[in-house]
Design a protein around this motif. Structure first.
Motif, short mmCIF file in Angstrom:
data_model
loop_
_atom_site.label_atom_id
_atom_site.label_comp_id
_atom_site.label_asym_id
_atom_site.label_seq_id
_atom_site.Cartn_x
_atom_site.Cartn_y
_atom_site.Cartn_z
N ALA A 87 23.31 -0.27 -24.17
CA ALA A 87 23.58 0.98 -24.89
C ALA A 87 24.97 0.95 -25.52
O ALA A 87 25.15 1.33 -26.69
N PHE A 88 25.97 0.51 -24.76
CA PHE A 88 27.34 0.46 -25.27
C PHE A 88 27.44 -0.47 -26.48
O PHE A 88 28.07 -0.15 -27.48
N ALA A 89 26.81 -1.64 -26.37
CA ALA A 89 26.88 -2.61 -27.46
C ALA A 89 26.22 -2.07 -28.73
O ALA A 89 26.67 -2.35 -29.84
N ALA A 90 25.16 -1.29 -28.56
CA ALA A 90 24.45 -0.74 -29.71
C ALA A 90 25.21 0.43 -30.34
O ALA A 90 25.26 0.57 -31.56
N LEU A 91 25.82 1.27 -29.51
CA LEU A 91 26.49 2.47 -30.01
C LEU A 91 27.68 2.15 -30.92
O LEU A 91 27.79 2.65 -32.03
N LYS A 92 28.60 1.36 -30.40
CA LYS A 92 29.79 0.92 -31.16
C LYS A 92 30.74 2.07 -31.55
O LYS A 92 31.71 1.85 -32.28
N THR A 93 30.46 3.29 -31.09
CA THR A 93 31.26 4.47 -31.50
C THR A 93 32.10 5.03 -30.37
O THR A 93 32.81 6.02 -30.56
N LEU A 94 32.05 4.43 -29.19
CA LEU A 94 32.70 5.02 -28.02
C LEU A 94 34.21 4.93 -28.11
O LEU A 94 34.78 3.89 -28.43
N ARG A 95 34.85 6.07 -27.81
CA ARG A 95 36.31 6.14 -27.81
C ARG A 95 36.85 6.40 -26.40
O ARG A 95 38.00 6.08 -26.11
N GLU A 96 36.04 7.03 -25.55
CA GLU A 96 36.47 7.34 -24.19
C GLU A 96 35.31 7.10 -23.23
O GLU A 96 34.24 7.69 -23.38
N VAL A 97 35.53 6.24 -22.24
CA VAL A 97 34.51 5.94 -21.23
C VAL A 97 35.17 6.01 -19.86
O VAL A 97 36.15 5.31 -19.59
N ARG A 98 34.62 6.86 -19.01
CA ARG A 98 35.13 7.03 -17.64
C ARG A 98 33.97 6.84 -16.67
O ARG A 98 33.05 7.65 -16.63
N SER A 134 18.78 7.02 -28.49
CA SER A 134 19.48 7.91 -29.42
C SER A 134 20.11 7.10 -30.55
O SER A 134 20.09 7.51 -31.72
N GLN A 135 20.67 5.95 -30.21
CA GLN A 135 21.26 5.08 -31.24
C GLN A 135 20.18 4.63 -32.23
O GLN A 135 20.41 4.61 -33.45
N LYS A 136 19.02 4.30 -31.71
CA LYS A 136 17.92 3.87 -32.58
C LYS A 136 17.45 5.01 -33.48
O LYS A 136 17.12 4.79 -34.66
N GLU A 137 17.43 6.23 -32.94
CA GLU A 137 17.06 7.40 -33.74
C GLU A 137 18.08 7.63 -34.86
O GLU A 137 17.71 7.95 -35.99
N SER A 138 19.35 7.46 -34.52
CA SER A 138 20.40 7.62 -35.54
C SER A 138 20.22 6.59 -36.65
O SER A 138 20.37 6.90 -37.84
N GLU A 139 19.89 5.38 -36.24
CA GLU A 139 19.68 4.31 -37.21
C GLU A 139 18.52 4.64 -38.15
O GLU A 139 18.61 4.42 -39.37
N LYS A 140 17.44 5.20 -37.59
CA LYS A 140 16.30 5.61 -38.42
C LYS A 140 16.70 6.68 -39.43
O LYS A 140 16.16 6.74 -40.54
N GLN A 141 17.63 7.54 -39.02
CA GLN A 141 18.10 8.62 -39.89
C GLN A 141 19.17 8.16 -40.87
O GLN A 141 19.68 8.95 -41.66
N GLY A 142 19.50 6.88 -40.80
CA GLY A 142 20.46 6.31 -41.74
C GLY A 142 21.89 6.73 -41.49
O GLY A 142 22.70 6.81 -42.42
N LYS A 143 22.24 6.99 -40.22
CA LYS A 143 23.60 7.41 -39.91
C LYS A 143 24.10 6.69 -38.66
O LYS A 143 23.32 6.14 -37.89
#
Length: 385
Positions: free
Chosen positions: A186-197, A152-161
Motif C-alpha cells: 500500500a505504501f509503495a503504491a500511494l507515494k503520497t505519505l507525509r506522516e506515518v506513525r 483506494s489508490q487503485k480507485e484514484s488511479e481509475k479516476q485519473g488523480k
C-alpha cells in the motif's frame, strides 16, 4: 486541520451513554440544526448500535463536514454491536464529499471493525488523514486496512488523480510481521505519505525492512515514528538506505527499536544526508561508542535540529564521543538540543565475558585442532606397533 470553533459540533468528553435512538435524540436535533458544520467531535462517550444508526442518518446530510473525531466512542459495547455501528457510521461518512479526516482511535473493535470500515476506506478516495491508534487490529485487521488503502489508490488511479492520503497513524495495534507485506504494498503504491506513525506494534526486523521498503517510495515523507518495534541490523540497514530518499524528513523517532551497535552506526552515518531533520529520537537502542562518534560527524550537516534524544545507549555520558557531539552542536549554536543522558546503559559483566570469549574462539578452536591432531598421531603409533 484547523477548523474554526463556530463550525465544530462537540460532545467531547461528556461521558454520555447513548444506547437507544431516544438517548441520542436531543443531540441529533442540535446536530441537525447546525449549519456549515465542518467538524464533529463525539469522543469520550459510548454509542450503541441503535444510536449509531440514527446518528449516521443525520451525519450523511452534513455535506460540509470535513473532520470526524470519533475516537473512544464504543467503550463497554459488544464486538458485534460495534461492528454494526462502524458499518453504519462509515457508510454515512462515505457520502460526504468534503470529508478528509477520520479519527477512530481508542476503539477496541479489532479485525471486525477493520472489516466494517474496509469499504469506506477503499472508496473514499479524498481521505487525507486516517487515525487508527490502539484499535486492537492484530495481523488480520492490519492486513484488511492495508488492502483497503491499496484499493483506494487503485480507485484514484481509475479516476485519473493522485491518492489523497498523506497521514496514517496506526500505533499500538499488534500488527506484527504478518501485516507488514500488505502495508508495504500500500505504501509503495500511494507515494503520497507525509506522516506515518506506527509505534508499539511488535514488528520485527524482516517486517520493518518491508515497511521501510514501501515507505521509501514516498519521497515527501516528513514524519516517521516507528518507536518500540524491533530493527536490529536488518531493519537498520533498510532505514539507512531509505534516509537518502526522504529529502524533506523532519521527524525521525526510532527510540526503543534495538538498532544494536552495528545497526545504530549504519543509521547515524546515514543521518548526514538529512539536513532537514528537526527531531531525532535514538533512545535505548544499544548504540555504542563508535556509533556516537559517527553521529558527531553526521551532526555537522544537521543545522536545524531542535531535539536529539540519545539516552539509554551504550556509551559514556561523560566520554569523548559525547563531548564531540556537544562540540558540533555548539558550533551550530544548538547547545540546548541534546536531551538527558541520565540512563546510559553499560555492558554487563556477562556481556564483557561473552565478548572476550568470542575474541578467544579462534584460539580455542586452534588449540582443539592441535589436540585432535596429536591424538590421531598417537593412535597411529599404537596401531603400527
Amino acid at each position: 486541520m484547523a477548523i474554526p470553533k463556530e463550525r465544530i459540533y462537540s460532545l467531547e468528553g461528556k461521558g454520555l451513554k447513548l444506547t437507544t435512538a431516544e438517548d441520542i435524540a436531543p443531540y441529533l436535533t442540535e446536530l441537525r440544526d447546525f449549519e456549515n458544520l465542518e467538524e464533529v467531535r463525539l469522543n469520550g462517550n459510548t454509542i450503541g448500535a441503535e444510536a449509531a444508526k440514527v446518528l449516521a442518518d443525520v451525519l450523511k446530510s452534513k455535506k460540509t463536514l470535513k473532520v470526524a473525531t470519533l475516537h473512544d466512542i464504543f467503550t463497554g459495547r459488544l464486538k458485534d454491536e460495534v461492528k454494526e455501528s462502524v458499518i453504519a457510521i462509515c457508510d454515512a461518512l462515505g457520502e460526504l464529499p468534503e470529508l478528509v479526516e477520520v479519527n477512530l482511535s481508542d476503539n477496541a473493535f479489532g479485525p471486525l471493525g477493520a472489516e466494517a470500515m474496509s469499504s469506506f476506506l477503499s472508496k473514499h478516495t479524498i481521505l487525507q488523514v486516517l487515525r487508527l491508534n490502539n484499535n486492537g487490529l492484530g495481523i488480520q485487521g492490519g492486513q484488511t486496512i492495508a488492502r483497503a488503502l491499496l484499493q483506494s489508490q487503485k480507485e484514484s488511479e481509475k479516476q485519473g488523480k493522485s491518492p489523497s492520503l498523506h497521514t496514517l497513524v496506526c500505533g499500538r495495534n499488534r500488527l506484527e510481521n504478518g501485516s507488514a507485506p500488505e502495508f508495504a504494498k500500500a505504501f509503495a503504491a500511494l507515494k503520497t505519505l507525509r506522516e506515518v506513525r506506527m509505534p508499539q506494534n511488535g514488528i520485527r526486523p524482516e517486517g520493518i525492512a518491508e515497511l521501510i521498503g514501501g515507505l521509501a517510495h514516498n519521497h515527501g515523507l516528513s514524519v516517521l515514528d516507528l518507536q518500540d518495534n524491533t530493527f536490529t541490523q536488518v531493519g537498520s540497514k533498510a532505514l539507512a538506505e531509505a534516509l537518502v530518499k526522504w529529502e524533506v524528513l523532519e521527524v525521525l523517532n526510532v527510540g526503543d527499536c534495538l538498532l544494536g551497535a552495528e545497526g545504530g552506526r549504519l543509521v547515524v552515518e546515514a543521518l548526514k544526508h538529512r539536513h532537514t531533520l528537526k527531531t531525532v529520537n535514538l533512545q535505548f537502542n544499544e548504540i555504542e561508542n563508535d556509533g556516537a562518534v559517527a553521529l558527531s560527524e553526521s551532526l555537522r550537516t544537521l543545522k536545524v535540529i531542535e531535539s536529539l534524544e540519545l539516552n539509554g545507549n551504550r556509551f559514556d555520558a561523560e566520554g569523548d564521543a559525547v563531548e564531540m557531539i556537544k562540540a558540533v552542536l555548539s558550533e551550530n549554536d544548538l547547545d540546548d538540543v541534546l536531551g538527558s543522558l541520565s540512563e546510559m546503559e553499560e555492558l554487563t559483566d556477562d556481556e564483557d565475558e561473552d565478548e572476550e570469549s568470542e575474541a578467544e574462539e579462534p584460539t580455542s578452536a586452534a588449540r582443539a585442532a592441535e589436540q585432535l591432531s596429536d591424538l590421531v598421531d598417537e593412535m597411529k603409533k599404537q596401531l603400527s606397533i
